[in-house]
Design a protein around this motif. Structure first.
Motif, PDB file in Angstrom:
ATOM      1  N   THR A 316     -52.759 -10.132  76.917  1.00 23.25           N
ATOM      2  CA  THR A 316     -51.936 -10.073  78.121  1.00 23.25           C
ATOM      3  C   THR A 316     -51.544  -8.634  78.405  1.00 23.25           C
ATOM      4  N   SER A 317     -51.087  -8.399  79.599  1.00 26.33           N
ATOM      5  CA  SER A 317     -50.583  -7.077  79.976  1.00 26.33           C
ATOM      6  C   SER A 317     -49.430  -7.277  80.939  1.00 26.33           C
ATOM      7  N   ASP A 318     -48.848  -6.176  81.382  1.00 25.82           N
ATOM      8  CA  ASP A 318     -47.725  -6.274  82.316  1.00 25.82           C
ATOM      9  C   ASP A 318     -48.124  -6.972  83.607  1.00 25.82           C
ATOM     10  N   ASN A 319     -49.404  -6.902  83.929  1.00 23.93           N
ATOM     11  CA  ASN A 319     -49.879  -7.465  85.199  1.00 23.93           C
ATOM     12  C   ASN A 319     -50.600  -8.798  85.031  1.00 23.93           C
ATOM     13  N   SER A 320     -50.602  -9.323  83.819  1.00 25.95           N
ATOM     14  CA  SER A 320     -51.323 -10.581  83.624  1.00 25.95           C
ATOM     15  C   SER A 320     -50.563 -11.494  82.685  1.00 25.95           C
ATOM     16  N   ASN A 321     -50.717 -12.774  82.934  1.00 25.86           N
ATOM     17  CA  ASN A 321     -50.121 -13.782  82.072  1.00 25.86           C
ATOM     18  C   ASN A 321     -51.196 -14.811  81.764  1.00 25.86           C
ATOM     19  N   ARG A 322     -51.411 -15.084  80.491  1.00 23.06           N
ATOM     20  CA  ARG A 322     -52.504 -15.960  80.094  1.00 23.06           C
ATOM     21  C   ARG A 322     -52.075 -17.406  79.872  1.00 23.06           C
ATOM     22  N   ASP A 323     -50.848 -17.770  80.210  1.00 22.58           N
ATOM     23  CA  ASP A 323     -50.389 -19.128  79.925  1.00 22.58           C
ATOM     24  C   ASP A 323     -51.263 -20.179  80.593  1.00 22.58           C
ATOM     25  N   GLU A 324     -51.583 -19.948  81.859  1.00 21.21           N
ATOM     26  CA  GLU A 324     -52.397 -20.911  82.589  1.00 21.21           C
ATOM     27  C   GLU A 324     -53.811 -20.956  82.020  1.00 21.21           C
ATOM     28  N   TYR A 325     -54.308 -19.816  81.582  1.00 20.23           N
ATOM     29  CA  TYR A 325     -55.640 -19.770  80.991  1.00 20.23           C
ATOM     30  C   TYR A 325     -55.661 -20.461  79.635  1.00 20.23           C
ATOM     31  N   LYS A 326     -54.596 -20.320  78.872  1.00 22.23           N
ATOM     32  CA  LYS A 326     -54.506 -21.007  77.577  1.00 22.23           C
ATOM     33  C   LYS A 326     -54.573 -22.522  77.784  1.00 22.23           C
ATOM     34  N   GLU A 327     -53.934 -23.010  78.831  1.00 27.24           N
ATOM     35  CA  GLU A 327     -53.995 -24.438  79.122  1.00 27.24           C
ATOM     36  C   GLU A 327     -55.411 -24.870  79.474  1.00 27.24           C
ATOM     37  N   TRP A 328     -56.127 -23.990  80.157  1.00 26.65           N
ATOM     38  CA  TRP A 328     -57.523 -24.297  80.492  1.00 26.65           C
ATOM     39  C   TRP A 328     -58.360 -24.407  79.222  1.00 26.65           C
ATOM     40  N   ILE A 329     -58.149 -23.526  78.259  1.00 32.18           N
ATOM     41  CA  ILE A 329     -58.884 -23.581  76.998  1.00 32.18           C
ATOM     42  C   ILE A 329     -58.605 -24.903  76.281  1.00 32.18           C
ATOM     43  N   LEU A 330     -57.350 -25.305  76.246  1.00 35.84           N
ATOM     44  CA  LEU A 330     -57.008 -26.572  75.595  1.00 35.84           C
ATOM     45  C   LEU A 330     -57.671 -27.749  76.306  1.00 35.84           C
ATOM     46  N   LYS A 331     -57.756 -27.667  77.620  1.00 41.99           N
ATOM     47  CA  LYS A 331     -58.426 -28.732  78.379  1.00 41.99           C
ATOM     48  C   LYS A 331     -59.920 -28.777  78.034  1.00 41.99           C
ATOM     49  N   VAL A 332     -60.542 -27.618  77.880  1.00 43.30           N
ATOM     50  CA  VAL A 332     -61.951 -27.574  77.498  1.00 43.30           C
ATOM     51  C   VAL A 332     -62.138 -28.163  76.103  1.00 43.30           C
ATOM     52  N   LEU A 333     -61.256 -27.802  75.193  1.00 47.05           N
ATOM     53  CA  LEU A 333     -61.319 -28.322  73.827  1.00 47.05           C
ATOM     54  C   LEU A 333     -61.209 -29.848  73.822  1.00 47.05           C
ATOM     55  N   GLN A 334     -60.246 -30.347  74.564  1.00 46.72           N
ATOM     56  CA  GLN A 334     -60.030 -31.796  74.651  1.00 46.72           C
ATOM     57  C   GLN A 334     -61.210 -32.497  75.304  1.00 46.72           C
ATOM     58  N   ASP A 335     -61.666 -31.960  76.429  1.00 46.18           N
ATOM     59  CA  ASP A 335     -62.761 -32.591  77.168  1.00 46.18           C
ATOM     60  C   ASP A 335     -64.072 -32.542  76.394  1.00 46.18           C
TER      61      ASP A 335
END
Length: 450
Positions: A316-335
């Motif tokens: 992450t950086s001051d201009n980015s937040n990965r929370d939404e992307y982390k949720e996408w990874i978990l969705k891929v793992l689950q699916d």
């Protein structure tokens, strides 16, 4: 993927010493009746070789003066060349009779090229959409040519580090694993076919033993190959070496890895062995392939998705937040697991596909009994996959020998160690509690708790 293993080379029966010069010389001597002998190619000699193979030259078009050759290997095991001509291109990959980054002081069998090609062809037969086509194999030269996955194809691991979403990833990877694992198992083949295939791939013992050493043995003892973010993870590494319950779990998994010849597995199915675009998913580099437990492939991929998840806070950086992307990874793992399970069962239910000797239709005539057999089989497979996922996360990726760019690219050691510790704690929990986890959704909950 390469793992550096420090130590001496002994004969398979551990008697005597290994005559390295004689070994290397034997590989460069032309065998009676063979037109070619092994010789390592270079950027300057690849074109001459291709010109001598008419169907490869025809694929490129033009003459060798028009061809471009670029070496893109990672510097560890093999030479990898991209060869481009006026009307086509391909990748040429050549194994060496030793570890490239060490030299001829560490011999390595050229036969790994044969096993890689054979696995690509077998898996490609069952899942051509997600396995690059092999155009040519030269056994004495230990090289093969295959489809060039041109840009925008990128290694999946790099895409995950960059925070890129791939909407078809779970669909494609579940398809690849379901079709390759099912169709090379006794659910689809006879015992005669299966045992012959198992015997053929038993020759890939060098790379299997490498996995045994770096995944199931060294991380749980003091070994010179192990390394981690120090001093931040010193106590974490020590706790692994002193955790007897964890060692018992690992011993059980190592036994399954060595003894369970369920299907032709890729053997190193991490996010660095997958190339992707928004529409394409291609699985590469199956040089560790052998007949082993299905859960090893599934666990390797799911475990690497988990590693990608835990690494996101370091990117992450001051201009980015990965929370939404982390949720996408978990969705891929689950699916990925849920889709795999669905597709695997569809193959098993299709009478034209499930012709193997393991569960003959004449025995399992009752629908209820058939479904119960499937439920038990998938439950065992799920538990295996979770165990191997945890083992791969701990050993190779955090305190073992071969770390991953997901974490290594995090420059701040404090931040990196925080991400690694969370992944390590999850992996240990997964190994110890996997028998109690009823679904992939419960695995996701366990990830969130760490």
């Amino acid at each position: 993927m390469f793992f550096y293993v420090q130590g001496v080379i002994t004969k398979a029966d551990e008697s005597g010493t290994f005559d390295i010069p004689a070994f290397v010389k034997s590989l460069t001597t032309t065998a009676p009746g063979k037109a070619t002998s092994f010789r390592p190619l270079s950027e300057n000699t690849v074109a001459d070789y291709v010109q001598s193979v008419s169907h490869l030259a025809k694929r490129l078009g033009g003459s060798k003066q028009d061809w471009a050759v670029k070496e893109v290997g990672d510097g560890n095991l093999n030479f990898v060349y991209i060869v481009t001509g006026a009307s086509g291109s391909f990748v040429l990959k050549q194994a060496l009779p030793y570890v490239r980054c060490v030299g001829d002081s560490w011999p390595l069998s050229l036969e790994r090229a044969y096993f890689e090609v054979t696995a690509l062809q077998e898996h490609g037969k069952h899942c051509p959409e997600h396995v690059p086509e092999v155009y040519h194999f030269d056994h004495p030269m230990a090289l093969f040519a295959m489809r060039y996955l041109a840009p925008p194809h990128i290694i999946l691991r790099k895409g995950l580090i960059a925070g890129t979403k791939y909407p078809l990833l779970a669909e494609h990877m579940s398809d690849y694993m379901a079709r390759t694992l099912f169709n090379t198992s006794l659910l689809a083949t006879s015992t005669t076919e299966h045992k012959a295939a198992v015997a053929k791939f038993c020759g890939n013992v060098e790379l299997c033993r490498l996995t045994e050493q770096v995944v199931f043995t060294e991380p749980y003892m003091i070994a010179s190959n192990n390394h981690w973010t120090t001093p931040q993870l010193d106590e974490d590494a020590k706790s692994i070496r002193e955790d007897d319950y964890l060692k018992l779990e690992i011993a059980s998994l190592k036994s399954k890895f060595c003894e369970k010849s369920q299907a032709l597995i890729h053997g190193d199915l991490h996010t660095g062995s997958v190339m992707v675009t928004q529409e394409s998913t291609q699985v590469i580099d199956p040089e560790f392939a052998f007949y082993g437990p299905m859960g090893f492939d599934i666990g390797a991929f799911l475990g690497n998705l988990a590693l990608a998840y835990f690494s996101q806070d370091g990117h992450t950086s001051d201009n980015s937040n990965r929370d939404e992307y982390k949720e996408w990874i978990l969705k891929v793992l689950q699916d990925t697991w849920n889709l795999f399970k669905e597709k695997f069962l569809l193959l098993w239910t299709d009478k034209s596909q499930s012709m193997g000797d393991a569960y003959p239709a004449g025995v399992y005539t009752s629908l209820e009994t058939h479904k119960l057999a499937q439920k038990i089989y998938l439950r065992d497979l799920f538990e295996d996959a979770l165990g191997f996922a945890g083992a791969k996360m701990i050993s190779r990726r955090i305190v073992g020998i071969a770390h991953v760019e997901d974490f290594e690219s995090i420059e701040n050691p404090e931040l990196r160690s925080q991400c690694e510790r969370r992944a390590l704690n999850f992996a240990k929990d997964l190994l110890k509690t996997r028998s109690k986890l009823a679904s992939i959704e419960e695995v996701i909950q366990l990830i969130r708790k760490v």
